[in-house]
Design an enzyme around this catalytic site. Structure first.
Site, PDB file in Angstrom:
ATOM      1  N   TYR A   1      -6.909  -3.328  12.041  1.00  0.00           N
ATOM      2  CA  TYR A   1      -7.696  -2.253  11.897  1.00  0.00           C
ATOM      3  C   TYR A   1      -9.203  -2.466  12.079  1.00  0.00           C
ATOM      4  O   TYR A   1     -10.207  -2.336  11.169  1.00  0.00           O
ATOM      5  CB  TYR A   1      -7.398  -1.979  10.298  1.00  0.00           C
ATOM      6  CG  TYR A   1      -6.233  -1.562  10.030  1.00  0.00           C
ATOM      7  CD1 TYR A   1      -5.859  -0.144  10.216  1.00  0.00           C
ATOM      8  CD2 TYR A   1      -4.930  -2.452   9.592  1.00  0.00           C
ATOM      9  CE1 TYR A   1      -4.518   0.553   9.818  1.00  0.00           C
ATOM     10  CE2 TYR A   1      -3.864  -1.730   9.568  1.00  0.00           C
ATOM     11  CZ  TYR A   1      -3.494  -0.353   9.619  1.00  0.00           C
ATOM     12  OH  TYR A   1      -2.336   0.245   9.405  1.00  0.00           O
TER      13      TYR A   1
ATOM     14  N   ASP B   1       1.047  -1.112  -0.055  1.00  0.00           N
ATOM     15  CA  ASP B   1      -0.057   0.034   0.048  1.00  0.00           C
ATOM     16  C   ASP B   1       0.848   1.247   0.015  1.00  0.00           C
ATOM     17  O   ASP B   1       0.698   2.245   0.663  1.00  0.00           O
ATOM     18  CB  ASP B   1      -0.862  -0.175   1.267  1.00  0.00           C
ATOM     19  CG  ASP B   1      -1.839   1.023   1.268  1.00  0.00           C
ATOM     20  OD1 ASP B   1      -2.534   1.555   0.107  1.00  0.00           O
ATOM     21  OD2 ASP B   1      -1.958   1.851   2.549  1.00  0.00           O
TER      22      ASP B   1
ATOM     23  N   GLU C   1       0.598  -1.561  14.130  1.00  0.00           N
ATOM     24  CA  GLU C   1      -0.135  -0.800  13.262  1.00  0.00           C
ATOM     25  C   GLU C   1      -1.292  -0.624  13.762  1.00  0.00           C
ATOM     26  O   GLU C   1      -2.045  -1.905  14.277  1.00  0.00           O
ATOM     27  CB  GLU C   1      -0.210  -1.216  11.690  1.00  0.00           C
ATOM     28  CG  GLU C   1       1.192  -0.990  10.994  1.00  0.00           C
ATOM     29  CD  GLU C   1       0.962  -1.664   9.640  1.00  0.00           C
ATOM     30  OE1 GLU C   1      -0.160  -1.424   9.058  1.00  0.00           O
ATOM     31  OE2 GLU C   1       1.741  -1.855   9.034  1.00  0.00           O
TER      32      GLU C   1
ATOM     33  N   GLU D   1       3.255  -8.435   7.295  1.00  0.00           N
ATOM     34  CA  GLU D   1       2.027  -9.204   6.641  1.00  0.00           C
ATOM     35  C   GLU D   1       2.121 -10.098   5.620  1.00  0.00           C
ATOM     36  O   GLU D   1       1.457  -9.983   4.833  1.00  0.00           O
ATOM     37  CB  GLU D   1       0.983  -8.081   6.437  1.00  0.00           C
ATOM     38  CG  GLU D   1       0.477  -7.070   7.601  1.00  0.00           C
ATOM     39  CD  GLU D   1      -0.326  -6.167   7.392  1.00  0.00           C
ATOM     40  OE1 GLU D   1      -1.021  -6.232   6.313  1.00  0.00           O
ATOM     41  OE2 GLU D   1      -0.821  -5.578   8.140  1.00  0.00           O
TER      42      GLU D   1
HETATM   43  C1  GCB Z   1      -1.506  -2.396   6.618  1.00  0.00           C
HETATM   44  C2  GCB Z   1      -0.154  -2.189   5.836  1.00  0.00           C
HETATM   45  C3  GCB Z   1       0.298  -0.841   5.613  1.00  0.00           C
HETATM   46  C4  GCB Z   1      -1.135  -0.063   5.059  1.00  0.00           C
HETATM   47  C5  GCB Z   1      -2.161  -0.141   6.184  1.00  0.00           C
HETATM   48  C6  GCB Z   1      -3.505   0.624   5.727  1.00  0.00           C
HETATM   49  O1  GCB Z   1      -1.751  -3.417   7.487  1.00  0.00           O
HETATM   50  O2  GCB Z   1       0.936  -3.038   6.613  1.00  0.00           O
HETATM   51  O3  GCB Z   1       1.387  -0.895   4.568  1.00  0.00           O
HETATM   52  O4  GCB Z   1      -0.571   1.130   4.434  1.00  0.00           O
HETATM   53  O5  GCB Z   1      -2.486  -1.469   6.401  1.00  0.00           O
HETATM   54  O6  GCB Z   1      -3.541   1.639   5.708  1.00  0.00           O
HETATM   55  O7  GCB Z   1      -4.243  -0.131   5.029  1.00  0.00           O
END
Ligand code: GCB
Length: 642
Positions: free
Chosen positions: A507, A208, A543, A454
């Site tokens: 997330y 990403d 994260e 990941e």
């Molecule tokens: C993740 C990734 C990261 C992305 C982020 C997102 O899990 O490790 O590279 O930018 O989520 O914002 O989706």
């Protein structure tokens, strides 16, 4: 990791044993520095540039563009180095270009470098993404795979062939990603002629961020004496108020050498000395290297001066070399529930970053770097992860000086296709870890290696892949823990048993259960409990976050507003605070700043999970985090009594 034990036993082990370190690469990769015996010449500035737009992207090789000046084989434009080339022009074809681009520059080499046969001249590229081939005056001097680590070639004899002419440096760089590159990608040809023109292809990626390309870090010429200090490794430890620096030095270019090692404190006062290519330096009243906000004097660095004399015969010196390495004395240990720096529990309150900014893309830029450090200190950040690739060495040097703790990640991001677990990929991944550890092993700020982000760790080949990778990395460096960053559900994970620390991304209420902030407490605590039950390792939330378009407001909060980003972070923080005194050892927000990605329906001109905009202006979340981090610094950062 250094294992707690009796100091005298350690001392004996240190002084008598050689490093238990695997060194599979030939030669070192010391950061170029000036000394009485070394010179550095930066080749940054404007280079001639052409993208090879031929259908097979191969015209440059077919017509041997490296043999003549680039201006003689076609049109060129001016391209700044260092910088990504993508955002420099108004041309969308160059922004999205895939294939070979060509850089060229002529340079006058100081006459003494040419006339003095005892001087070794090296051409070094800090990084170029992704595959590079380098020629000097039409002769190939090196090639390198990998977009984020330095490479170099000795060019002494070449530049002496035509001493009066300027030296022409040509660098071809290809950004194509395949199943075997790191990060991986695939090239897909679109063969439906009713929908796509002949030869139409796209680069697919599974990560990403924008695949910025070009010469991203400084290009340098530097000299060393022919007989020179090639590599230095240090490992440090302490007991009570006595420190120990164990060192190993390798010399290239000649045999009869004397090595004198002197350790000096920050004020230049003598601390200890030794001779020989390996040994130990005892530091009385040691000043330890402490992280920012953990001590009133963080980032304390000694200087280790390595002086090398080559003899013609006994007593007659032929050549000297001097290299000075900053050394921070500290230890890292991991228990089942804690991450210890200097035997004190360390709690990561930090950020994930990208090397990313307007116009420059991933190009090295001092104003940006210094601004980012100022913002991190303002926030009360004590750590960051180099998501998702190794950052410039100058950044790590700043971390050493300021006491900012680093989780050093290799470019193993987006390993999602089962074909990227095959031997060819694994072999390259191992080499990248060799190069990363070789470059960064001496930075006190680097406290852990991250071998991937990941990956599809639930796939059957993942277990062998990660076992091999993690064991290899531990063999390279026995002083630091190793992790890979995971998002997989606990019971699906195949590499988990081999990591020292669980780094978990999640997330909740963003990619899943969208808009439902109320589920965060339950889902996040369940997630942590599962991880801990399964692996009995300390956990870092590596994260978490939510996109916020700056200036978008809504109350009650809705996704993409600054209020939603704040509310999501707050819900995560509540759970972190419950687990903090158990096994939970850190939180790294995704992301420090907004950053560019490829175009797609999930991204509005890039990823907006920054707490700062891409231009480094604060969103509401920056103030929330600042309050929290300074509170955490007071609660967790002070030196705890023994
Ligand atoms: C993740 C990734 C990261 C992305 C982020 C997102 O899990 O490790 O590279 O930018 O989520 O914002 O989706």
């Amino acid at each position: 990791m250094s294992v707690p034990g009796s100091f005298s036993v350690l001392r004996v082990l240190w002084l008598l044993s050689v490093f238990g370190t695997v060194l599979p690469l030939d030669g070192g990769m010391l950061f170029p520095q000036e000394s009485s015996f070394r010179e550095v010449k930066e080749l940054n500035g404007l280079w001639d540039f052409r993208a090879d737009g031929s259908p097979n992207r191969n015209e440059g090789f077919e017509k041997a563009w490296y043999k003549r000046r680039l201006t003689e084989t076609g049109p060129v434009i001016e391209m700044p180095v260092p910088a990504s080339y993508n955002d420099i022009t108004q041309d969308p074809t160059l922004r999205d270009f895939i294939g070979w681009v060509w850089y060229e520059r002529e340079v006058f080499v100081p006459a003494r470098w040419i006339s003095d046969e005892g001087t070794r001249v090296v051409l070094r590229v800090g990084s170029a993404h992704y595959y590079s081939i380098v020629w000097v005056n039409g002769e190939k001097v090196t090639e390198h795979e990998g977009g984020h680590l330095p490479f170099e070639a000795e060019i002494s004899s070449l530049i002496r062939k035509e001493p009066t002419k300027p030296c022409r440096i040509t660098i071809a760089v290809n950004n194509t990603l395949t199943l075997e590159t790191l990060p991986p990608g695939t090239i897909q040809y679109m063969n439906d002629s009713s929908r796509y023109p002949d030869g139409f292809f796209v680069q697919n990626i599974d990560f990403d961020f924008f695949n910025y390309a070009g010469i991203h870090r400084s290009v340098l010429l530097y000299t060393t004496p022919k007989v020179h200090v090639d590599d230095i490794s240090v490992e440090t430890n302490f007991m009570d108020n006595t420190g120990l620096v164990r060192y190993k030095v390798s010399v290239q270019g000649g045999f009869n050498n004397t090595l004198n090692i002197t350790l000096m404190d920050k004020d230049g006062h003598f601390v200890a000395s030794s001779t020989g290519s390996s040994g130990g330096l005892k530091v009385v009243d040691v000043k330890l290297w402490w992280p920012y906000l953990m001590h009133e004097n963080p980032g304390y660095l000694y200087s280790m001066k390595v002086r090398q004399h080559a003899h013609r015969h006994v007593g007659v010196f032929l050549q000297c070399d001097v290299y000075t390495l900053p050394v921070g004395i500290r230890t890292i240990n991991v228990t089942n529930t804690q991450f210890l720096i200097n035997n004190k529990p360390f709690y990561f309150h930090g950020v994930n970053k990208h090397e990313d900014s307007d116009i420059r893309g991933r190009g090295f830029d001092w104003p940006l770097i210094v601004k980012d450090f100022n913002l991190m200190k303002w926030l009360g950040v004590n750590s960051f992860r180099t998501s998702h690739y190794p950052y410039a060495e100058e950044i790590l040097q700043m971390c050493d000086r300021h006491g900012i703790v680093v989780i050093d990640e290799c470019p193993g991001v987006g390993i999602k296709d089962i074909r990227s677990f095959r031997n060819a990929s694994l072999s390259h991944h191992l080499v990248v870890m060799d190069e990363l550890v070789r470059r960064d092993k001496n930075h006190p700020s680097v406290v852990m290696w991250s071998v991937a982000n990941e990956p599809a760790s639930e796939m059957p080949p993942a277990e062998f892949y990660f076992k091999t990778l993690i064991e290899h990395t531990k063999a390279l460096d026995q002083t630091r823990p190793v992790t890979y960053v995971t998002i997989a559900a606990a019971d699906m994970d195949k590499g988990g048993p081999y990591v020292d620390v669980v780094c978990a991304n999640s997330y909740f209420a963003w990619y899943f259960d969208q808009g439902r902030l109320d589920i965060i407490p339950l889902q996040l605590s369940t997630h942590f409990e599962n991880w801990y039950r399964k692996y009995q390792r300390p956990i870092i939330q590596s994260e978490y976050g939510a996109d916020a378009v700056p200036g978008l407001h809504m109350d009650p909060p809705m996704m993409f507003t600054e209020e939603y980003q704040n509310a999501l972070l707050q819900s995560y923080h509540d759970v972190f605070d419950q687990k903090r005194n158990q096994y939970f050892v850190g939180e790294l927000i995704w992301n420090f700043a907004d950053f560019m990605t490829s175009q797609g329906i999930y991204r509005v001109v890039g990823n907006k999970k920054g707490i700062f905009t891409r231009q480094r202006q604060p969103k509401a979340a920056a103030f929330l985090l600042r309050k929290r981090y300074w509170r955490l610094a007071n609660e967790t950062g002070r030196l705890l009594p023994d």
